[in-house]
Design a protein around this motif. Structure first.
Motif, PDB file in Angstrom:
ATOM      1  N   MET A  17      -8.261   7.429  -2.590  1.00 11.73           N
ATOM      2  CA  MET A  17      -8.351   6.026  -2.179  1.00 11.73           C
ATOM      3  C   MET A  17      -8.693   5.106  -3.360  1.00 11.73           C
ATOM      4  N   GLY A  18      -9.600   5.518  -4.221  1.00 11.04           N
ATOM      5  CA  GLY A  18     -10.004   4.694  -5.371  1.00 11.04           C
ATOM      6  C   GLY A  18      -8.842   4.409  -6.304  1.00 11.04           C
ATOM      7  N   LYS A  19      -8.010   5.420  -6.511  1.00 12.02           N
ATOM      8  CA  LYS A  19      -6.838   5.262  -7.383  1.00 12.02           C
ATOM      9  C   LYS A  19      -5.879   4.225  -6.781  1.00 12.02           C
ATOM     10  N   VAL A  20      -5.669   4.292  -5.465  1.00 15.90           N
ATOM     11  CA  VAL A  20      -4.760   3.375  -4.779  1.00 15.90           C
ATOM     12  C   VAL A  20      -5.310   1.945  -4.815  1.00 15.90           C
ATOM     13  N   ILE A  21      -6.594   1.785  -4.480  1.00 17.99           N
ATOM     14  CA  ILE A  21      -7.214   0.451  -4.477  1.00 17.99           C
ATOM     15  C   ILE A  21      -7.173  -0.141  -5.885  1.00 17.99           C
ATOM     16  N   GLY A  22      -7.450   0.673  -6.902  1.00 13.47           N
ATOM     17  CA  GLY A  22      -7.411   0.195  -8.292  1.00 13.47           C
ATOM     18  C   GLY A  22      -6.032  -0.327  -8.672  1.00 13.47           C
ATOM     19  N   ALA A  23      -5.000   0.407  -8.287  1.00 12.75           N
ATOM     20  CA  ALA A  23      -3.633  -0.014  -8.587  1.00 12.75           C
ATOM     21  C   ALA A  23      -3.283  -1.299  -7.836  1.00 12.75           C
ATOM     22  N   LYS A  59      -9.986  -6.153   3.929  1.00 13.06           N
ATOM     23  CA  LYS A  59      -9.030  -5.700   4.945  1.00 13.06           C
ATOM     24  C   LYS A  59      -8.196  -4.527   4.433  1.00 13.06           C
ATOM     25  N   VAL A  60      -7.978  -4.493   3.135  1.00 13.56           N
ATOM     26  CA  VAL A  60      -7.096  -3.494   2.537  1.00 13.56           C
ATOM     27  C   VAL A  60      -7.704  -2.087   2.611  1.00 13.56           C
ATOM     28  N   SER A  61      -9.005  -1.960   2.336  1.00 11.57           N
ATOM     29  CA  SER A  61      -9.639  -0.635   2.307  1.00 11.57           C
ATOM     30  C   SER A  61      -9.420   0.171   3.579  1.00 11.57           C
ATOM     31  N   ILE A  69       0.843  -1.202   0.000  1.00 11.41           N
ATOM     32  CA  ILE A  69       0.000   0.000   0.000  1.00 11.41           C
ATOM     33  C   ILE A  69       0.876   1.248   0.000  1.00 11.41           C
ATOM     34  N   GLU A  70       1.886   1.267   0.868  1.00 15.81           N
ATOM     35  CA  GLU A  70       2.775   2.433   0.946  1.00 15.81           C
ATOM     36  C   GLU A  70       3.488   2.662  -0.388  1.00 15.81           C
ATOM     37  N   GLU A  71       3.893   1.559  -1.031  1.00 14.09           N
ATOM     38  CA  GLU A  71       4.573   1.655  -2.324  1.00 14.09           C
ATOM     39  C   GLU A  71       3.635   2.250  -3.387  1.00 14.09           C
ATOM     40  N   VAL A  72       2.386   1.778  -3.420  1.00  9.18           N
ATOM     41  CA  VAL A  72       1.412   2.268  -4.407  1.00  9.18           C
ATOM     42  C   VAL A  72       1.049   3.726  -4.126  1.00  9.18           C
ATOM     43  N   ILE A  73       0.940   4.080  -2.858  1.00 12.51           N
ATOM     44  CA  ILE A  73       0.652   5.476  -2.501  1.00 12.51           C
ATOM     45  C   ILE A  73       1.770   6.372  -3.027  1.00 12.51           C
ATOM     46  N   ALA A  74       3.021   5.939  -2.858  1.00 13.21           N
ATOM     47  CA  ALA A  74       4.160   6.722  -3.339  1.00 13.21           C
ATOM     48  C   ALA A  74       4.144   6.804  -4.868  1.00 13.21           C
ATOM     49  N   GLU A  75       3.852   5.693  -5.556  1.00 16.76           N
ATOM     50  CA  GLU A  75       3.839   5.664  -7.021  1.00 16.76           C
ATOM     51  C   GLU A  75       2.740   6.549  -7.604  1.00 16.76           C
TER      52      GLU A  75
END
Length: 153
Positions: free
Chosen positions: A123-129, A142-144, A108-114
């Motif tokens: 949040m939608g962009k992060v969950i989609g990735a 659990k991820v949301s 999650i932290e990696e995707v947030i940074a990317e």
């Protein structure tokens, strides 16, 4: 095995020869659900279910059985709950290794940074990735909440 479909067929034959009735029943349930999914896709003008769609189907089947287990346990029906647990074990064997909470948090932290996400509105962009990169490897229920917390929600 090159595909999950071929693996289901091969495992069904093996289980039948070995007389593993529970495993045979669980694999037949998977194949039946997959056939329904293919019929639904044909109706929408698509081809057979993709590997990612198959993984999503397996996760959905596990979730349904976990809900049934909770109901059976709450109503004092351990024999029915045990049957559902056996099905969950067979279905789970076809999913990729599930990520631990620490691995999920790191992803999650990696995707947030990317993605450059900075607030809960992203949040939608992060969950989609995450869905694209880790399909079948994490429980998105659990991820949301974890994504929301890391985005400061």
């Amino acid at each position: 095995m090159s595909t999950l479909r071929e693996q289901f067929t091969a495992d069904l034959k093996t289980a039948m020869k070995a007389g593993e009735k529970g495993k045979v029943a669980a694999i037949r349930l998977i194949q039946s659900a997959l056939k329904d999914k293919d019929i639904e896709a044909r109706g929408a003008g698509k081809g057979e279910a993709t590997p990612d769609e198959i993984l999503a189907l397996l996760q959905k089947m596990i979730k349904q059985r976990q809900e049934s287990i909770a109901i059976y346990d709450a109503n004092g029906r351990p024999e029915l709950a045990e049957g559902e647990r056996a099905e969950v074990a067979v279905i789970s064997s076809y999913l990729p290794k599930q990520m631990s909470d620490e691995e999920i948090k790191a992803a999650i932290e990696e995707v947030i940074a990317e993605t450059g996400a900075s607030a809960v509105k992203d949040m939608g962009k992060v969950i989609g990735a995450l869905r694209a990169a880790y399909a079948g490897q994490m429980d998105f229920a659990k991820v949301s909440p974890m994504v929301k917390q890391l985005l400061g929600g």
